[in-house]
Structures are given as C-alpha cells and as structure tokens.
Design an enzyme around this catalytic site. Sequence first.
Site, short mmCIF file in Angstrom:
data_model
loop_
_atom_site.label_atom_id
_atom_site.label_comp_id
_atom_site.label_asym_id
_atom_site.label_seq_id
_atom_site.Cartn_x
_atom_site.Cartn_y
_atom_site.Cartn_z
N CYS A 52 21.68 -14.10 4.74
CA CYS A 52 21.31 -13.18 3.65
C CYS A 52 22.62 -12.79 2.80
CB CYS A 52 20.54 -11.94 3.89
SG CYS A 52 18.93 -12.20 4.79
N ASP A 455 -5.64 3.87 5.90
CA ASP A 455 -6.30 3.51 4.61
C ASP A 455 -6.67 2.52 4.61
OD1 ASP A 455 -6.60 3.56 1.67
OD2 ASP A 455 -4.35 2.60 1.74
N ASP A 631 -0.57 3.22 2.03
CA ASP A 631 0.39 2.78 1.11
C ASP A 631 0.23 3.22 -0.31
OD1 ASP A 631 -2.14 1.27 0.71
OD2 ASP A 631 -1.12 -0.16 -0.39
N ASP A 635 -2.69 8.08 -1.15
CA ASP A 635 -2.45 8.52 -0.02
C ASP A 635 -1.31 9.40 0.40
OD1 ASP A 635 -4.54 6.77 1.28
OD2 ASP A 635 -3.19 4.99 0.91
#
Lengths: 735, 57
Positions: A52, A455, A631, A635
């Site tokens: 990277c 969730d 997420d 939430d």
Amino acid sequence: MTAFTSPVETGCPSGLAPPSRAVTADFSPFVRKKNGLNTLTLSVRGAKCGGCLSKIEMAVSAQPGVQQARLNLSNGKLFVAWTGETTAEEIAGRVSGLGYGVSAFSEDTSANAAKSEERGLLISMGVAAFALANIMLLSVSVWGGHGEMGEATRNVLHGISGLIAFPVLIFSGRHFFQSAYAVLKHGQTNMDVPISLALILAFGVSIWETMTGGQHAYFDASVMLLFFLLIGRFLDARLRRQAHAAAHDLAALQNRSINRLSTSGRVEAVRAEQIETGDMIMLAAGERAVIDLKITKGESGIDESLVTGESLPRTVGVGETLYAGSLNLDHPIQGEALSAASDSLLSQIADMLEAGEQKRARYRQIADKAVTLYVPFVHTTAALAFLAWLMIGASVHQAILVAVSTLIITCPCALALAAPVAQVVASGHLFKRGVFLRSGDALERLAEIDHVVLDKTGTLTLGTPRLSSEHGSELAQAAQLARASRHPLSRAIVDAAGAGPIAEQITEHAGLGVEGWIDGERFRLGSAEWVGQPETPDTHMASLWLVGEQGAPISFKFEDQLQSDARDTIDPLKQQGFSIEILSGDTPEAVARVAERLSIETWHGRVTPTGKADRLAALQEEGKKVLMVGDGLNDAGALALAHASLAPGGAMDVSQSASDAVYSGGLSAIRTVLGVAKRTKWVMLQNFGLAAAYNCIAVPIAVTGHVTPLIAAIAMSASSLIVTLNALRLNRGTP
Amino acid sequence: MNIIVYLIPVAIGLGLLGLVGFLWSVLSNQYDDLDGAAHRILIDEDAPLKAGPKVSE
C-alpha cells in the site's frame, strides 16, 4: 511499478483491508499555502502493508509538481507537498482511485500536546536507561569486590554513582514529582506519591551513606525503579495518545467540505464548521449530508440507512427535513442549514453521547483498585518496620535504612507495568486482526459482557439490497436502465448483471424509477405503483418492475443479505452463554426475517434512537452487562450508553466515535474482541497476582533487614520482567 | 587500580554517546512510524532511469 500494471487491483495488495472509495469531496479548504508550496495532510484508510505504502506514494509522486509524498503507515497520514497547478482533488482522487478511503485531515492541537508528552517520557526513559547502565557498571564492581575493595575506592565509586544519579533523578523523575505534588496540594494521593517518596528517600539515604562511608548505597535501585516506572508510564501514554488520535481521526471524517450557495448564487466549498444556521446548502447527487437540512428546492430519493436503520430509500421534497448522514441518491437538492444546537437529531444524539461518556468515566479500572489497596499497605509496613526496629534497640540510622529498603523493594514497578503492558499487547494483537481499540480500559469492560445487542441494517446484514429472484434476458434490459441510477436497488441489478451497455434518453424520477429507450422501445423500471402494477405484499424486502411497450411486466425481488459470517458468529456466541438481541429501526417484518434466519428469539423492530437508548438503560437496570454493536447514527446513543460497544468500519462517524472499538472484516470480529478481552483481563489479574506474590516474599526480607542493593536490583528487575513476559503471552494463540 | 581513573570516564563517555544518539533519533521523528519503516526497506525503487549526463558504471 507493478502496482500500476493491473488497474483492476484496488485496495491493499495483501488483502488486509477491503478496498473502499470514500467520498471525494472538495479538499481545497484544507490546503495550506506557503511560498508557492502547497501542503496537505490526508487521512488514508485501508493502507495496511508495504505494498500500500509504495503504491500510494508512487502514484501521488507521479502527479505533476509533487515534491514530497510520504505516508505514515502507523497512523495513516499522507503528507503531500507540491507546487503548480495540480489540485488537492486530483491528489486525493488519485489515492481513492487506488481503492483507499481518503478524507482531509486538519491538525489537532491537543494531539500535539499528547505527542510531546509521550516524547518527553521517551527521552526521560532513555536518560534513565543511560544512568542505570553506568551506575550498574560501578555497582557490580562494588558488589563483586565486596570484602576486598578498599573503603576509599568504594566511596569513590558510590560518589560517581551519586553524581550520575542526581541530575537524572531530577530530570527523569520530574514526571512523578510533579504529579505527586499536584495531588498532594489538593490533599489527595495517587500512585505517584509513594513512588516519589521511595525515590527521594532512597536517594537521600544513599547520599548519607556515601558521605559517611557506609557499605550500601541505593543509587542503582532508585534509578532502576525510575526506569521501570517510566516504561509503564510511557506505554500508558502511548496507548492513550493512540486512542485519542483514533478519535480525532474519526472526527476528521467529518472534514468534508460543503457546497454553500452565496446570495449571489455562487457555489463555494467551505468546511463544515464554517456553516451557520440559515446558510443555503447545495447537495449533489451521491453526496452525503453533513449537517441537518431543511429542503427548499428539489426532490430526491435519499438513503437514510445510517440515520434510521431503514434499509429502503425514501423520497423527500420541499419543506422536509434531511438529517445529517443521509445520502442523496438521485437529484441535486438545495436546503437551509439547521443549527446543530436546535432540536435536531444530531444534537439529541450528542446529548446521549455525553451521558454515556460520563457514565463510563465512573468505571473504576482494576489498576485503580489495586493502587488504593497498595499505597496504604506499603506505607504502613514501612512505618511499622521503622518503629519495630527502633523498639528492639536499633539505631535511628539502621531503622531508616530498613524502612527505605522496604519502600524500594515493595516496588510498584510490577504494579505499574501489570495493566499497561497487557493492554498494549492486547490492542496490538487486535489491531492485526482488524479491530481498532479506542481505549485501553475498554478491554476490562468488554471482558464483563454477558448480553449482546445487535443492530440489523449494516451490522447483521450488508445493508445493501441484493437481487434474489432469477432472471434471463430481462435482467440485461433492466441493467441498461439501472446503470444510470445510484438508487440501491438499481445498483443491485447492475451488480447482478455486470458490465454492459446503457439505455438511451434516460430520465430518473425521484422515488419512482427510471425511464429510457432500448432498441427503439420505451422501458420503465420502478415501483409497482409507478409502472401501474398492483402492489403485492410478499416476504421480500423490496421489488422493482420492468415494463416495456410490449410483453408482460417483470418483477425483480430484492433481499437484504446477511453478512456471510453472521450465522458462524451468532451460534458460537450463544453456545458461550451470551444472550443475543436485535434492536433495529427497520420495519418489524424485515427484522423478524433476519431474527428467524439467525434463530434469535429476542428482537425489536422500528425502534427510535431514543427507544434504543431506553432499551439499553432497561437492560443495564436488570444488571446485564450489555455489548452494543451498531453502525447507524440511530445507534450512537445506545453505543455510548452500553457497557461496551463496537462499530463496524463502515459505520457512521458519530457511531464510530461513540464506541470502544471499530472493527473491519465481518462480524467474526465480535468473537475475537470478546475472546481477547477475556484473556487480557485474566492476564491482568495474573499480573496483579504475581505482583502480590512477589511482595509476599519481598516484604519479609525487607522488614527483617536483609535487603542489600544487590537483592533489591535482582528482585525488582525479575518482578518487572515476569509481569511483562506474562503479558506477552497474549500475542500467542487464538481463542 | 589506577586504570579505572581512565576507564570510568571512558565508559561514561561511551554511554553518553549512546544517549546522544538516542536523543537525536527521538528528536528527528524516527519513532513516529515504526510500521512504515519496517516495510519501507522492502520497497523496490527500480523506477525508470532518469536521462542525465551522469551514468554510473
């Protein structure tokens, strides 16, 4: 330059992080200009390996005018300096084109303070290490020459040791003295008080011994104490800074620019914090709203999955409120900025976050508890030893020597290292597995979890619809229309169909569908109502209809797909005795389907953000230690309130900053985190046990007056080493 | 034993040298990116040769 030969390969070449293409907004407000040189710091997400590093640096350096491009792999900051015409967007676009998430980064002043504190500790540690090595050199001669060395030589060696130790003690010990002085001024006490006392007494007694030509000087012991304590302090500061940097990083994601319409009708890009109430904002298709808006012009479909958890887009028009975090799908809209201070969803959530933070600040860490036991114990023991020796007729000088050696040898080193070392090793271990821990003490809270609340949209499911019905050639026709749209359902069709041609004269109708011409025939792809089909209630998440001028209408059915490892995560968690619950803002039907497929009995649908927080408060009331995984913006309140919380890497920024850890690479991370947390807590307890056991042996030796500087040195380094090695075991094996 | 009159200052001097080296490395930001430094050494810098008068044989 192999990185460029394959344009398809995006993201981390080692596959350590999934490729992402984050929003490429306007970066120009973040560029600093000086003498014709432009500099910009970008926060790059997804860069994990050397591949990277070279890929990004080479790509950016290849841009015309770029003089320097340097990526810091540890914190993901890419520093670019360039001259000439190249724009910040071109540079950022180059990086995001390679498959990395990019956002602008603005310097954080408090981070600089934390960094200089860490650097100060590191330098103090180096100075202490230098002094320790040199004093040991002299001390070993004294120990080795015991009985043979002349008194004059010994005194000279002690004198030199003292000359080295004195400035070092003042320089490196200042961290402890300052902190001890600060708390003593307020009539309180902390770990630094006994440390400072032991250091000063040990040094004072040693000077006295040297001047009177005594046998034992504790210069080595006091500097060694200082060195080990500084290691613990440094690790602690480093972990705290990393946690802080992570929080700032997440906040940097908000550093998206906003297109503001001036009164003269000009569009200018400004930073989010420059926006004031009443400003007119322009939101392009595909752009995510950063602040709450009241729409004044235009109509568009918006994806609110991060805000409410609702998995299907909604159409909004003039007069309606668009919450921060919503993604504008198909048409540009204009709106008026609503102040964050007003009664907006964001401010409500901010209040909940604050409440959660306060609650967490009250959590007492194991280390704190250990210190409150330790300090009175050591001081009483030393005082009693002093009195006892006086009573049995020893001289004051001898009694002081015993008391001081007790203070030195009941060394808080092991205690000071026990928690930080375990936390540092564990967070490094988790980091390699794609979990970014935001605070060290989170591990202790994670270890106590017995109830997991999840969730649905974006956490248990992918959050994006997938085509679930089978189709032949119709799919290709639908895809020709769908390729022109950003709507999630259109995207799903394109995903299923792959690359291909696009229809002609396409028009998109917000919230309804797409219309276009294929081979001279007009086709419509959209909702049942729009194409004139009866709405058929079924078990699917959503459906689309394709209608041409001839032929029967075709329906496409979609489903929100479960994360591939959802089942493999939930089942073992249940077996390990965690109770599991789904709390979602989506429709009860959608939640029920997911709950059924994962055999989760407790679930709640259509829960508001406040409802989520209330439910969590109720669970905590029952005495449950809840782990919240979510997420969305909806939430965030629950995440902050939970005993511990996790957010996936793709989560809303607020949710990421509200949680204890951010994970990437699937739900299985939940099991990893819980497993590592349990083991870390166990290792920390072991470490405190070892420190206690060590004291059980050391205290009698010290109190009976048998401690020589040699024994103190061996005992101290041995205890610190054992504790450190024990913590390093966390790196081995997987749960 | 007079030798220690020289040896002790020499030992402390060597230690100081090490300390100065350490301080230099800290102050020149060498501990900022430990992960990056580990990978950077592996990066192949075989970029195309730049045209220029100087060609090393």
